[in-house]
Every structure is written in structure tokens, then in C-alpha cells.
Design a protein around this motif. Structure first.
Motif, PDB file in Angstrom:
ATOM      1  N   ALA A   1      -9.575   2.263  -5.788  1.00 49.97           N
ATOM      2  CA  ALA A   1     -10.993   2.226  -5.432  1.00 49.97           C
ATOM      3  C   ALA A   1     -11.196   2.621  -3.964  1.00 49.97           C
ATOM      4  CB  ALA A   1     -11.566   0.834  -5.690  1.00 49.97           C
ATOM      5  N   ARG A   2     -10.283   2.209  -3.096  1.00 50.23           N
ATOM      6  CA  ARG A   2     -10.388   2.541  -1.668  1.00 50.23           C
ATOM      7  C   ARG A   2      -9.928   3.964  -1.364  1.00 50.23           C
ATOM      8  NH1 ARG A   2      -8.042  -2.379  -1.676  1.00 50.23           N
ATOM      9  NH2 ARG A   2      -6.017  -1.577  -0.985  1.00 50.23           N
ATOM     10  N   HIS A   3      -9.219   4.585  -2.272  1.00 54.74           N
ATOM     11  CA  HIS A   3      -8.672   5.926  -2.054  1.00 54.74           C
ATOM     12  C   HIS A   3      -9.062   6.867  -3.198  1.00 54.74           C
ATOM     13  CE1 HIS A   3      -6.093   3.208   0.325  1.00 54.74           C
ATOM     14  NE2 HIS A   3      -6.112   4.202   1.187  1.00 54.74           N
ATOM     15  N   GLN A   4     -10.332   6.824  -3.566  1.00 55.88           N
ATOM     16  CA  GLN A   4     -10.846   7.630  -4.677  1.00 55.88           C
ATOM     17  C   GLN A   4     -10.565   9.122  -4.502  1.00 55.88           C
ATOM     18  OE1 GLN A   4     -12.589   7.408  -7.694  1.00 55.88           O
ATOM     19  NE2 GLN A   4     -11.855   5.303  -7.663  1.00 55.88           N
TER      20      GLN A   4
ATOM     21  N   ARG B   1       0.943   3.907  -3.093  1.00 55.70           N
ATOM     22  CA  ARG B   1       0.628   5.315  -2.817  1.00 55.70           C
ATOM     23  C   ARG B   1       1.738   6.216  -3.346  1.00 55.70           C
ATOM     24  NH1 ARG B   1       2.585   8.301   0.932  1.00 55.70           N
ATOM     25  NH2 ARG B   1       3.100   6.583   2.314  1.00 55.70           N
TER      26      ARG B   1
ATOM     27  N   GLU C   1      -5.727  -1.524  -8.661  1.00 63.12           N
ATOM     28  CA  GLU C   1      -7.130  -1.178  -8.910  1.00 63.12           C
ATOM     29  C   GLU C   1      -7.893  -1.052  -7.590  1.00 63.12           C
ATOM     30  OE1 GLU C   1     -10.641  -2.669 -11.871  1.00 63.12           O
ATOM     31  OE2 GLU C   1      -9.483  -4.213 -10.824  1.00 63.12           O
ATOM     32  N   GLY C   2      -7.707  -2.014  -6.702  1.00 63.83           N
ATOM     33  CA  GLY C   2      -8.375  -1.985  -5.399  1.00 63.83           C
ATOM     34  C   GLY C   2      -7.905  -0.826  -4.541  1.00 63.83           C
ATOM     35  N   TYR C   3      -6.616  -0.529  -4.583  1.00 66.21           N
ATOM     36  CA  TYR C   3      -6.080   0.592  -3.816  1.00 66.21           C
ATOM     37  C   TYR C   3      -6.730   1.900  -4.258  1.00 66.21           C
ATOM     38  CZ  TYR C   3      -3.006   3.895  -1.593  1.00 66.21           C
ATOM     39  OH  TYR C   3      -2.541   4.938  -0.824  1.00 66.21           O
TER      40      TYR C   3
ATOM     41  N   SER D   1       0.830  -1.214   0.000  1.00 64.56           N
ATOM     42  CA  SER D   1       0.000   0.000   0.000  1.00 64.56           C
ATOM     43  C   SER D   1       0.860   1.257   0.000  1.00 64.56           C
ATOM     44  CB  SER D   1      -0.932   0.007   1.216  1.00 64.56           C
ATOM     45  OG  SER D   1      -1.907  -0.986   1.088  1.00 64.56           O
TER      46      SER D   1
END
Length: 100
Positions: A78-81, A53, A74-76, A49
Motif C-alpha cells: 500500500a505504501r509502495h503502490q 521489497r 499488505e501495508g508495504y 521492509s
């Protein structure tokens, strides 16, 4: 975090030891993240992560967009839009279906 551009990857180190990588392909307008991997002994510590970032922040500094093929990236995003959603690449072309 280091951009090892000759190897097409960002590298994350912990105590000088390579702990995680985020592989990419770069074009003139975007960075395609293809694979993220955390090496044994570094799992579950948030290394991936932190690496992603910082890689996304680097992409922003370069004025590029991101195409997240890698499920982790992609998931990262999505969680940090709020922080990184604006980096997502959106094709400017459109496809239409014609009738015969």
C-alpha cells in the motif's frame, strides 16, 4: 535475502545472522504472503521492509502475482503502490447473487 523454498519463506540476514522471515505459500500463479517476523535485536532497522521489497522483486522475476494475507506485506505494498501495486492478485472469477 534468500528464498528458503523448502521452508516456504524468504529469509533476511544481517551479518550472517537470521534477522527476519517472510513466510509464503506458492501456487502456479501467485505467492500468498502469510506472515512476516523480525527477530529480537533487529527490530526498527528496516530489515523487514528490505526483505519484503526483495521478495516482491523475486516474485516479479518469476512472473507471479501476490496475495498479501500478512498485514505487514499488505501495508508495504500500500505504501509502495507505484513500485509493487501491479503485483497484487485479482481474482478473475465473479460471484453473483441469485434471486429465489
Amino acid at each position: 535475502m534468500t528464498d528458503a523454498s523448502e521452508q516456504h519463506r524468504y529469509e533476511g540476514r544481517v551479518g550472517g545472522e537470521l534477522a527476519a522471515i517472510a513466510e509464503y505459500l506458492k501456487t502456479a500463479e501467485l505467492v500468498v504472503f502469510t506472515h512476516t517476523e523480525v527477530y529480537p535485536g533487529h527490530e526498527g532497522r528496516g530489515v523487514a521492509s528490505a526483505l519484503v521489497r526483495q521478495a516482491l522483486d523475486d516474485v516479479r522475476r518469476q512472473g507471479l502475482r501476490v496475495l498479501a494475507v500478512c498485514p505487514f506485506v499488505e501495508g508495504y505494498i500500500a505504501r509502495h503502490q507505484a513500485e509493487h501495486g501491479d503485483l497484487l492478485y485479482r481474482s478473475r472469477s465473479t460471484a453473483t447473487v441469485g434471486r429465489d
